[in-house]
Write a protein that holds these residues in place. Structure first.
Motif, short mmCIF file in Angstrom:
data_model
loop_
_atom_site.label_atom_id
_atom_site.label_comp_id
_atom_site.label_asym_id
_atom_site.label_seq_id
_atom_site.Cartn_x
_atom_site.Cartn_y
_atom_site.Cartn_z
N GLU A 54 0.83 -1.20 0.00
CA GLU A 54 0.00 0.00 0.00
C GLU A 54 0.87 1.26 0.00
O GLU A 54 0.53 2.27 -0.61
CB GLU A 54 -0.92 0.02 1.22
N ARG A 55 2.01 1.19 0.66
CA ARG A 55 2.92 2.33 0.71
C ARG A 55 4.12 2.12 -0.21
O ARG A 55 4.68 3.09 -0.74
CB ARG A 55 3.40 2.58 2.14
N ASP A 56 4.53 0.87 -0.36
CA ASP A 56 5.75 0.57 -1.13
C ASP A 56 5.42 0.29 -2.59
O ASP A 56 5.25 -0.86 -3.03
CB ASP A 56 6.48 -0.64 -0.54
N THR A 57 5.30 1.35 -3.38
CA THR A 57 5.14 1.16 -4.82
C THR A 57 6.45 0.62 -5.38
O THR A 57 7.51 0.72 -4.74
CB THR A 57 4.82 2.49 -5.51
N PRO A 58 6.44 0.03 -6.57
CA PRO A 58 7.68 -0.44 -7.16
C PRO A 58 8.76 0.64 -7.23
O PRO A 58 9.93 0.38 -6.95
CB PRO A 58 7.25 -0.90 -8.56
N ALA A 59 8.36 1.86 -7.58
CA ALA A 59 9.34 2.96 -7.70
C ALA A 59 9.95 3.30 -6.34
O ALA A 59 11.16 3.51 -6.23
CB ALA A 59 8.67 4.18 -8.30
N ILE A 60 9.11 3.39 -5.31
CA ILE A 60 9.61 3.70 -3.97
C ILE A 60 10.54 2.60 -3.49
O ILE A 60 11.61 2.86 -2.91
CB ILE A 60 8.43 3.87 -2.98
N LEU A 61 10.17 1.35 -3.76
CA LEU A 61 11.00 0.21 -3.36
C LEU A 61 12.34 0.26 -4.09
O LEU A 61 13.40 -0.01 -3.49
CB LEU A 61 10.25 -1.08 -3.69
N GLY A 62 12.31 0.62 -5.36
CA GLY A 62 13.55 0.71 -6.13
C GLY A 62 14.48 1.77 -5.59
O GLY A 62 15.70 1.56 -5.49
N THR A 63 13.93 2.92 -5.24
CA THR A 63 14.74 3.99 -4.66
C THR A 63 15.34 3.57 -3.32
O THR A 63 16.51 3.82 -3.04
CB THR A 63 13.89 5.27 -4.47
N TYR A 64 14.52 2.95 -2.51
CA TYR A 64 14.95 2.48 -1.19
C TYR A 64 16.14 1.53 -1.31
O TYR A 64 17.15 1.68 -0.60
CB TYR A 64 13.76 1.77 -0.52
N LEU A 65 16.04 0.57 -2.21
CA LEU A 65 17.11 -0.42 -2.35
C LEU A 65 18.35 0.15 -3.04
O LEU A 65 19.48 -0.14 -2.64
CB LEU A 65 16.60 -1.64 -3.14
N SER A 66 18.15 0.97 -4.06
CA SER A 66 19.29 1.50 -4.81
C SER A 66 20.16 2.43 -3.96
O SER A 66 21.33 2.64 -4.27
CB SER A 66 18.82 2.23 -6.07
N ASN A 67 19.59 2.95 -2.88
CA ASN A 67 20.38 3.78 -1.97
C ASN A 67 21.36 2.96 -1.14
O ASN A 67 22.27 3.51 -0.52
CB ASN A 67 19.46 4.56 -1.02
N VAL A 68 21.15 1.63 -1.14
CA VAL A 68 21.98 0.76 -0.31
C VAL A 68 22.79 -0.25 -1.13
O VAL A 68 23.95 -0.52 -0.83
CB VAL A 68 21.11 -0.03 0.71
N THR A 69 22.16 -0.78 -2.19
CA THR A 69 22.79 -1.90 -2.89
C THR A 69 22.34 -2.01 -4.33
O THR A 69 21.26 -1.54 -4.70
CB THR A 69 22.45 -3.22 -2.16
N ASP A 70 23.18 -2.64 -5.14
CA ASP A 70 22.79 -3.00 -6.50
C ASP A 70 22.66 -4.51 -6.63
O ASP A 70 22.59 -5.06 -7.72
CB ASP A 70 23.80 -2.47 -7.52
N ARG A 71 22.63 -5.17 -5.48
CA ARG A 71 22.57 -6.64 -5.45
C ARG A 71 21.16 -7.18 -5.24
O ARG A 71 20.93 -8.36 -5.44
CB ARG A 71 23.45 -7.16 -4.31
N ILE A 72 20.25 -6.35 -4.77
CA ILE A 72 18.92 -6.82 -4.39
C ILE A 72 17.86 -6.05 -5.17
O ILE A 72 17.87 -4.82 -5.19
CB ILE A 72 18.69 -6.65 -2.88
N SER A 73 16.94 -6.78 -5.80
CA SER A 73 15.87 -6.16 -6.57
C SER A 73 14.55 -6.21 -5.81
O SER A 73 14.26 -7.20 -5.13
CB SER A 73 15.69 -6.89 -7.91
N GLY A 74 13.75 -5.15 -5.94
CA GLY A 74 12.49 -5.07 -5.22
C GLY A 74 11.31 -5.63 -5.99
O GLY A 74 11.27 -5.59 -7.22
N ILE A 75 10.35 -6.17 -5.25
CA ILE A 75 9.10 -6.68 -5.82
C ILE A 75 7.93 -6.16 -4.99
O ILE A 75 7.94 -6.24 -3.76
CB ILE A 75 9.07 -8.22 -5.83
N SER A 76 6.91 -5.62 -5.66
CA SER A 76 5.71 -5.15 -5.00
C SER A 76 4.52 -5.50 -5.91
O SER A 76 4.61 -6.43 -6.70
CB SER A 76 5.79 -3.64 -4.73
N GLY A 77 3.42 -4.77 -5.77
CA GLY A 77 2.27 -5.04 -6.62
C GLY A 77 0.96 -4.88 -5.91
O GLY A 77 0.88 -4.26 -4.83
N ASP A 78 -0.08 -5.42 -6.49
CA ASP A 78 -1.42 -5.36 -5.90
C ASP A 78 -1.40 -6.01 -4.52
O ASP A 78 -0.91 -7.12 -4.35
CB ASP A 78 -2.40 -6.10 -6.82
#
Length: 200
Positions: free
Chosen positions: A106-130
């Motif tokens: 509900e809060r973690d859109t794919p874009a928000i999740l991507g920003t969150y992870l890219s600030n820390v690592t390029d090793r982990i990819s985010g997944i969200s959705g409905d």
């Protein structure tokens, strides 16, 4: 007396046969279960906005964690530590992959999740959705999570998420291969990842 001994012998033989049959059945079923990919089929969205299914967890060993971007401690710590462990176990980034599934879509859109992870690592990819699809996926992977209001007097107000903190390890076929616990000894965690690579 002799007849009683014969009857007891026959009963013992029958019990031994029954025990062997049950053991064989259980072993066969456990073996069959271990050959199946872990979790359930799903269709969610990656941090890049593209569709992601369970097929993402095939081809390479996978480290899979569930969390949320508003998490104050466990999630950022796990993301940071997992990224470091992966750099040690797989320095050229060719043998392992990792995914972070948000249990708070509900809060973690794919874009928000991507920003969150890219600030820390390029090793982990985010997944969200409905949200309903995320819940079905997480439940299918035996993940516990629950929305917890930060103010019990306002159940529809601000909230946090209580959730499982372990990292799931999957082999290249998507089969369950173990976990890394929150707070795991770093050397043990790296060894688990290295073992995951070797067995694949």
């Amino acid at each position: 007396m002799k007849t009683v001994r014969i009857v007891l012998f026959i009963l013992a033989a029958l019990m031994a046969g029954l025990f062997f049959w049950l053991w064989s059945e259980v072993s066969t079923k456990q073996s069959a279960l271990s050959e199946e990919p872990f979790g359930v089929a799903f269709s969610l969205v990656g941090q890049d906005g593209k569709p992601v299914t369970e097929q993402a967890f095939r081809g390479k060993p996978t480290a899979l964690l569930f969390g949320f971007t508003h998490c104050p401690e466990i999630c950022p710590t796990t993301v940071y530590e997992l990224s470091g462990w992966m750099k040690t176990a797989d320095p050229d980034k060719t043998k392992l992959q990792a995914y972070f599934v948000s249990v708070d879509p509900e809060r973690d859109t794919p874009a928000i999740l991507g920003t969150y992870l890219s600030n820390v690592t390029d090793r982990i990819s985010g997944i969200s959705g409905d949200p309903a699809k995320v819940e079905a996926m997480a439940r299918g992977f035996k993940v516990y999570f629950k929305k917890v209001p930060t103010d019990p007097a306002k159940p529809d107000g601000e909230y946090t998420m209580d959730h499982s903190a372990s990292v799931f390890l999957l082999d290249k076929e998507g089969r369950f291969a173990g976990t890394i616990a929150y707070g795991e000894n770093p050397e043990v965690a790296v060894k688990k990842l290295q073992n995951l690579i070797v067995r694949n």
